[in-house]
Design a protein around this motif. Sequence first.
Motif, PDB file in Angstrom:
ATOM      1  N   ARG A 181      60.268 -32.501  50.631  1.00  0.00           N
ATOM      2  CA  ARG A 181      59.825 -33.121  51.896  1.00  0.00           C
ATOM      3  C   ARG A 181      59.399 -34.572  51.703  1.00  0.00           C
ATOM      4  O   ARG A 181      59.733 -35.423  52.512  1.00  0.00           O
ATOM      5  CB  ARG A 181      58.662 -32.329  52.504  1.00  0.00           C
ATOM      6  N   ILE A 182      58.633 -34.827  50.641  1.00  0.00           N
ATOM      7  CA  ILE A 182      58.192 -36.218  50.465  1.00  0.00           C
ATOM      8  C   ILE A 182      59.373 -37.116  50.115  1.00  0.00           C
ATOM      9  O   ILE A 182      59.412 -38.273  50.508  1.00  0.00           O
ATOM     10  CB  ILE A 182      57.018 -36.383  49.463  1.00  0.00           C
ATOM     11  N   TYR A 183      60.346 -36.585  49.392  1.00  0.00           N
ATOM     12  CA  TYR A 183      61.537 -37.374  49.062  1.00  0.00           C
ATOM     13  C   TYR A 183      62.303 -37.728  50.332  1.00  0.00           C
ATOM     14  O   TYR A 183      62.701 -38.875  50.532  1.00  0.00           O
ATOM     15  CB  TYR A 183      62.430 -36.603  48.094  1.00  0.00           C
ATOM     16  N   ARG A 184      62.478 -36.738  51.204  1.00  0.00           N
ATOM     17  CA  ARG A 184      63.204 -36.969  52.450  1.00  0.00           C
ATOM     18  C   ARG A 184      62.457 -37.917  53.393  1.00  0.00           C
ATOM     19  O   ARG A 184      63.069 -38.592  54.215  1.00  0.00           O
ATOM     20  CB  ARG A 184      63.479 -35.649  53.160  1.00  0.00           C
ATOM     21  N   ALA A 185      61.135 -37.935  53.284  1.00  0.00           N
ATOM     22  CA  ALA A 185      60.318 -38.773  54.175  1.00  0.00           C
ATOM     23  C   ALA A 185      59.947 -40.118  53.548  1.00  0.00           C
ATOM     24  O   ALA A 185      59.210 -40.896  54.151  1.00  0.00           O
ATOM     25  CB  ALA A 185      59.053 -38.019  54.561  1.00  0.00           C
ATOM     26  N   ALA A 186      60.450 -40.398  52.360  1.00  0.00           N
ATOM     27  CA  ALA A 186      60.042 -41.602  51.623  1.00  0.00           C
ATOM     28  C   ALA A 186      60.243 -42.881  52.422  1.00  0.00           C
ATOM     29  O   ALA A 186      59.391 -43.771  52.397  1.00  0.00           O
ATOM     30  CB  ALA A 186      60.781 -41.688  50.292  1.00  0.00           C
ATOM     31  N   ASP A 187      61.339 -42.988  53.153  1.00  0.00           N
ATOM     32  CA  ASP A 187      61.598 -44.216  53.897  1.00  0.00           C
ATOM     33  C   ASP A 187      60.643 -44.409  55.074  1.00  0.00           C
ATOM     34  O   ASP A 187      60.497 -45.510  55.589  1.00  0.00           O
ATOM     35  CB  ASP A 187      63.052 -44.278  54.365  1.00  0.00           C
ATOM     36  N   ARG A 188      59.960 -43.346  55.493  1.00  0.00           N
ATOM     37  CA  ARG A 188      58.986 -43.438  56.597  1.00  0.00           C
ATOM     38  C   ARG A 188      57.539 -43.494  56.088  1.00  0.00           C
ATOM     39  O   ARG A 188      56.612 -43.626  56.870  1.00  0.00           O
ATOM     40  CB  ARG A 188      59.138 -42.231  57.535  1.00  0.00           C
ATOM     41  N   TYR A 189      57.347 -43.357  54.785  1.00  0.00           N
ATOM     42  CA  TYR A 189      55.999 -43.310  54.209  1.00  0.00           C
ATOM     43  C   TYR A 189      55.267 -44.637  54.405  1.00  0.00           C
ATOM     44  O   TYR A 189      55.803 -45.707  54.132  1.00  0.00           O
ATOM     45  CB  TYR A 189      56.074 -42.979  52.714  1.00  0.00           C
ATOM     46  N   GLN A 190      54.013 -44.531  54.881  1.00  0.00           N
ATOM     47  CA  GLN A 190      53.128 -45.682  55.023  1.00  0.00           C
ATOM     48  C   GLN A 190      51.817 -45.337  54.313  1.00  0.00           C
ATOM     49  O   GLN A 190      51.185 -44.344  54.662  1.00  0.00           O
ATOM     50  CB  GLN A 190      52.837 -45.980  56.504  1.00  0.00           C
TER      51      GLN A 190
END
Length: 193
Positions: free
Chosen positions: A67-76
Amino acid sequence: MSDASATPDHDAEVDVDAERMLRVAQGDQQALREIIEHWQGPLINFFYRSLRSVEASEDLAQTVFIRIYRAADRYQPTAKFSTYLFHIARRILINEYRRQSRKPLDAVDPAELHASTPGTDKIRMMELEEAFAQAVENLPENQRSAILLLKQQQLSYEEIAKALDASESAVKSWIHRARQKLKEELADFYQPE
């Protein structure tokens, strides 16, 4: 002056995983490996305290990393990385509870535990571990998550509040109630029959 220079280094260490996550967003696979290496054990422990299955705990930890890999581009990095990580872990754990509520859990025969473990001290310790695990499992989900994040992951009340989308006062209340309930459950366990 050495004290002033120590503070920024300490802050950089605290936020190293947030920095790694930003590198993951840029495609840095080594940064992802470093995050996994650093957080795999704590995540497995977090899930294990609730599920009491190493296999299921490892699977759920893997799900968190996906999940964190898939969301990496949205991580703030608006909070500590651990807060972000355990917020995701909590959601995954809730989904696992829902999934498990649709099927029965495997039971362990206490006679098997006694037969395989010589010595009364070891048996007593296993019984205590079982009673503690059961008591934690019986806590309401919000109390269980709060107490596990406090004790296992050593997050602050503020960090727990962010991870659980709650106020600090709610978190303090949940932890207080969880401690009281655990004391009651374990006291009942030791009372003579």
